[in-house]
Design a protein around this motif. Structure first.
Motif, PDB file in Angstrom:
ATOM      1  N   HIS A   1       0.572  -1.155  -0.222  1.00 48.98           N
ATOM      2  CA  HIS A   1       0.202  -0.131  -0.184  1.00 48.98           C
ATOM      3  C   HIS A   1       0.605   1.353  -0.085  1.00 48.98           C
ATOM      4  N   LEU A   2       1.951   1.285   0.463  1.00 54.08           N
ATOM      5  CA  LEU A   2       3.186   2.296   0.600  1.00 54.08           C
ATOM      6  C   LEU A   2       3.859   2.651  -0.624  1.00 54.08           C
ATOM      7  N   ALA A   3       4.114   0.871  -1.016  1.00 54.66           N
ATOM      8  CA  ALA A   3       4.812   1.733  -2.672  1.00 54.66           C
ATOM      9  C   ALA A   3       3.244   2.368  -3.948  1.00 54.66           C
ATOM     10  N   LEU A   4       2.078   1.213  -2.955  1.00 52.31           N
ATOM     11  CA  LEU A   4       1.231   2.177  -4.339  1.00 52.31           C
ATOM     12  C   LEU A   4       1.324   3.819  -3.703  1.00 52.31           C
ATOM     13  N   ALA A   5       1.129   3.572  -2.879  1.00 55.04           N
ATOM     14  CA  ALA A   5       1.227   5.637  -2.864  1.00 55.04           C
ATOM     15  C   ALA A   5       2.085   6.401  -3.672  1.00 55.04           C
ATOM     16  N   ARG A   6       3.338   6.041  -3.628  1.00 52.38           N
ATOM     17  CA  ARG A   6       3.917   6.316  -4.156  1.00 52.38           C
ATOM     18  C   ARG A   6       4.828   6.221  -6.090  1.00 52.38           C
TER      19      ARG A   6
END
Length: 946
Positions: A499-504
């Motif tokens: 999910h954090l990777a998605l935000a980036r």
């Protein structure tokens, strides 16, 4: 349903701050309000967790109670809308997309319907807004009705996602003779018949019972063919609105056709039949021949084998899918007689002389599954399918097919009629679900939100970086709103690395890098497409610690404020930004899109969590007390939120509270704004050692961490100050009271009647540190002054303010009003004596017969937010000197320079300043000596208010 959340997960959930402030819960999440009756306010854990980077934190909505006043009145109107609107109308587009029953609900229309702007390509976004509104309403009031509505919507969306995960299933409905198969408009479903249906027969009859529910031109009853060159079809409506049969081996230009004479009635059963034999084709409607063509040389045998045999779907992609219901569908390998066709009108084919079709015969009496049995004896089972196949990932949830997301990946330019901001819509749905979970601890909502995150990551992580950069740079189609912020908040709850990777993956590098370097690249950009990006960047900084994200957001904010900000706090002209410092030159009837103010407020408060720059809260007060309040009409309506899209700042503009076709983005954010007015009244230092009072608003704060309450008693801005009373136990902390940037001399603070020493500085916080005890009373005095704010590019175009309140003239004239304000200015520099108060109407005044009133009042009066300053003669203390008011090349007048030195300690100080100013202007050749003496004499003789 997801497993119950751990206490750790619940604490992490408290970090989520975007649509609503941080929240925390008692251990053991509910699965919905039916499982446990809501308490007067949602339960909360002590000590909410906030990002480590924050030096202050917000309070939960349930911690701050609004008192009587303008905010409570506006909120009450929106709460009535939240209670009264039929949520099944919002869910209609989701259920339709999944092929589920829509329960007879009618889609809201506007941006939430297939007939709205851009074919309804943004549908689904409003449901997210509505969920956020309900969540905020529940957290603010604790009313069970809001939790029940959240429960109903989340449950329905869970059913929608489950249906999308499966192959389509028949939606059975009463038919002409028994059961029938319903094709809900927006489901994109059709019936796929096996190959070889027609064989090589030179003659045939095709007959069907249909019940169209929408007048969509070129929607097919059937379409058998290879592509758009070789086919035969029957459309329920052609471009003239009547049935049409056609056959061709040369595309549309080679069609041999039959056209009906009248439109099929909607929501009624009609029988259609086509016979074709020996070069003659006949079209029947309800057993009556309505068209005959004796020159039809084509037939299935001459066409040869065809690849596709569809009911309800066209080979032309732009044609709509048939919306309605199918009952019997039969094909015979001969041309039935007119009598045989007529008999089909009165009973099932099996009970007529024609009998069942010998090529295929479908009764559509199945009540479950996605297959339809063939009773012809050939065993050609038909299957229900979606035109777009199905989701690429089980987490997909939307009110339309995944095709918009797919098409965006290959787009090089904007076309919102094909792709309209699909990730923006995904953001709104995700945000609404996350807020629903945070408000009610409904695990289903979190599971849906987490699934959406998983699906987006699976889709976007496969794309090359260059593709992502191109996508996010496309106007409108590539808009993704506040999705980065929402995904970061989701990550704070789930802890999933992807999910954090998605935000980036949403980083728009050229924008981030330019703003991080403080290079102003905003000219020509769509304002609301970009503002929420920066709130997301701040949250990315929280999660990653990368300085460029925070630096870019801070620099961006100062590119907008004040350089592209109107007096009411709004920004954008026709939705776009223009050149820096051009204000007067951008005023139109489509200025100040309401979403922009909503998102600028969100960005301002999020930046304040990192940097307690009072400018952020000065802006917050400006935009909240003026544009945001003024964008909500002051009357009830159960069907519409009554919120503006644009607020035109042209002279005599009348606000439109039912914009466009409805269900717009600004109505959505307007619903949210009106249910979280209290979200930034108070903040606490992260270590609990200080309490920030950012806004003066009648309210009560419950600060559980310190065991105290703080009650503000005020009628601000009708009252020039506020009284804060401490309740609960005793606690030591610093009370930081915002000193507005517009506040002049006279800002005073007393505690228990005693003046607090210190010199308050406008645009700062005044600190009172002590051990507070129950009953301690703090009185804040904030004297207002009438002042003007000049447009950056045209100093003569001005806006009038009294304290934080933008006063607007109510006048139908479509030219700028010309007004003078110095005539009765007081020694303090206050221009208020020039206006005449309206008895019994606080903050209402008249000037030269024109009424001036607060912008915040949501009326339909024609208003002037800007006026043309005109001071043709030097008038001091109400006395006219008879001297024309001279001006410098930059527009600064003699009177401007005289009053710029206010406040004056007394009349003598004013006269001394007048003398010095006049002498300087005489020496510069800007004013004659004799005229200057008349000005000085007038200054001595006049009388002035203090």
């Amino acid at each position: 349903m997801a497993a119950p959340l751990s206490r750790r997960s619940l604490l992490l959930a408290a970090a989520v701050t975007a649509g609503t402030p941080t929240v925390s819960y008692a251990a053991g999440g509910r699965t919905g309000p039916a499982a446990q009756a809501p308490a007067p306010a949602p339960a909360a854990l002590a000590g909410p967790v906030t990002p480590a980077a924050w030096s202050v934190r917000p309070f939960d909505l349930e911690d701050v109670t609004l008192g009587r006043g303008t905010f409570a009145d506006k909120r009450r109107l929106m709460l009535d809308h939240a209670r009264g609107y039929d949520v099944n109308r919002l869910l209609q587009v989701f259920r339709a997309n999944a092929g589920l029953s829509t329960l007879g609900a009618v889609a809201p229309g506007g941006w939430e319907g297939l007939d709205g702007e851009a074919n309804g390509n943004l549908r689904g976004h409003y449901t997210g807004h509505f969920l956020t509104m309900l969540s905020q309403a529940y957290r603010s009031t604790g009313e069970r009705v809001f939790a029940e509505r959240i429960d109903a919507m989340v449950g329905a969306l869970a059913e929608v996602r489950e249906a999308l995960r499966r192959d389509p299933a028949v939606l059975s409905t009463p038919g002409r003779f028994g059961a029938a198969a319903e094709q809900v408009r927006g489901s994109h479903q059709y019936v796929d018949l096996p190959a070889g249906v027609l064989g090589d027969t030179p003659s045939l009859t095709l007959a069907a019972w249909v019940k169209p529910t929408h007048a969509g031109d070129w929607a097919r009853v059937f379409d058998f063919g290879d592509d758009t060159s070789r086919y035969l079809y029957l459309a329920a409506r052609n471009a003239d609105g009547v049935p049409r049969f056609a056959i061709t081996d040369g595309g549309a230009g080679g069609e041999q056709g039959l056209d009906g004479t009248a439109a099929l009635p909607l929501d009624e059963w009609s029988h259609l039949a086509v016979t074709l034999a020996d070069g003659t084709g006949t079209l029947y409607v309800d057993g009556i021949p309505v068209a005959r063509n004796t020159a039809m040389t084509l037939n299935p045998a001459t066409l040869g084998p065809l690849a596709d045999h569809w009911l309800g779907r066209s080979h032309y992609p732009a044609d709509p899918v048939f919306a309605g219901a199918f009952d019997e569908f039969n094909i015979w390998s001969r041309a039935l007689s007119a009598a045989e066709v007529g008999a089909l009108r009165d009973g099932r084919a099996a009970d007529t002389p024609a009998g069942r079709g010998d090529l295929v015969s479908y009764a559509f009496d199945e009540t479950s599954g996605g297959a339809f049995a063939d009773a012809s004896g050939r065993g050609l089972t038909a299957v229900l399918r979606r035109t777009w196949g199905g989701p690429s990932h089980p987490g997909f949830l939307a009110a339309y097919p995944e095709t918009q997301f797919i098409e965006l990946e290959s787009m090089t330019g904007s076309d919102y009629t094909k792709v309209w901001a699909p990730y923006y819509t995904a953001h709104k749905i995700l945000r609404g679900l996350l807020d629903a979970h945070l408000a009610t601890a409904d695990d289903r909502a979190l599971d849906l939100a987490s699934g959406m995150g998983d699906w987006m990551y699976a889709r976007l992580s496969k794309l090359p970086a260059a593709t992502l950069q191109r996508m996010w740079g496309i106007f409108s189609s590539g808009e993704f709103g506040g999705i980065v912020e929402a995904i970061c908040d989701l990550h704070a709850v789930t802890g999933k690395a992807q999910h954090l990777a998605l935000a980036r993956l949403f980083d728009l590098d050229r924008l981030i890098d330019a703003c991080a370097a403080n290079s102003d690249v905003l000219d020509g950009l769509h304002a609301n497409q970009h503002i929420p990006i920066f709130t997301g960047l701040v949250r990315l900084y929280d999660e990653t610690g990368e300085d460029r994200y925070l630096t870019a957001a801070k620099n961006f904010w100062r590119m907008v404020v004040p350089h592209r900000m109107y007096a009411i706090g709004g920004t954008s002209s026709g939705e776009f930004w223009k050149a820096r410092d051009v204000i007067a030159g951008t005023i139109t009837d489509t200025t100040a899109e309401s979403c922009c103010a909503y998102n600028m407020l969100k960005l301002s408060r999020t930046l304040f969590f990192h940097d307690q720059d009072p400018a952020y809260m000065d802006y917050y007060e400006r935009a909240l007390y003026n544009q945001v309040l003024g964008s909500k009409e002051d009357k009830p309506d159960a069907e519409k939120p009554l919120v503006t899209y644009f607020i035109g700042l042209t002279p005599g503009h009348v606000r439109d509270y039912t914009p466009k076709q409805g269900t717009t983005c600004c109505e959505g954010t307007g619903m949210e704004s009106a249910t979280k007015y209290q979200d930034s009244v108070y903040f606490a230092a992260a270590d609990g050692g200080a309490l920030y009072v950012n806004l003066y608003s009648r309210s009560t704060l419950t600060w559980a961490e310190r065991g105290v309450t703080v009650t503000q008693t005020t009628d601000y801005p009708r009252e020039q100050g506020s009284t804060l009373t401490i309740g609960g136990g005793s606690a030591s902390f610093a009370l930081l009271l915002r000193v507005p940037s517009w506040a002049g001399a006279g800002f005073r603070v007393t505690v228990n009647g005693r003046a607090v020493p210190g010199t308050p500085t406008p645009g700062s916080y005044f600190t009172v540190s002590r051990t507070w005890r129950r009953g301690d009373t703090v009185r804040v005095r904030i004297p207002f002054r009438l002042r003007v704010e000049k447009a950056l590019d045209d100093p003569s175009l001005q806006a009038l303010f009294y304290g934080p309140v933008n006063l607007v003239a109510r006048d139908a004239a479509t030219r700028h009003l010309e007004c003078g304000l110095y005539a009765n200015a007081s020694l303090s520099g206050d221009l208020l004596p020039t206006l005449t108060p309206v008895s019994g109407r606080p903050l209402h005044y008249t000037l030269d017969g024109t009424e001036w009133a607060p912008f915040a009042e949501g009326t339909e009066e024609p208003t002037h937010a800007y006026f043309r300053r005109s001071e043709p003669r030097v008038v001091l203390g109400g006395t006219d000197s008879g001297v024309a008011n001279p001006a410098k090349d930059d527009g600064t007048t003699l009177l401007d320079e005289i009053w710029a030195a206010a406040p004056f300690r007394g009349k003598g100080a004013l006269v001394t300043h007048v003398r010095a100013t006049v002498d300087a202007w005489v020496d510069a050749g800007l004013l004659g000596r004799e005229a200057g003496e008349r000005v000085v004499t007038t200054a001595r003789k006049a009388s002035y208010a203090d």
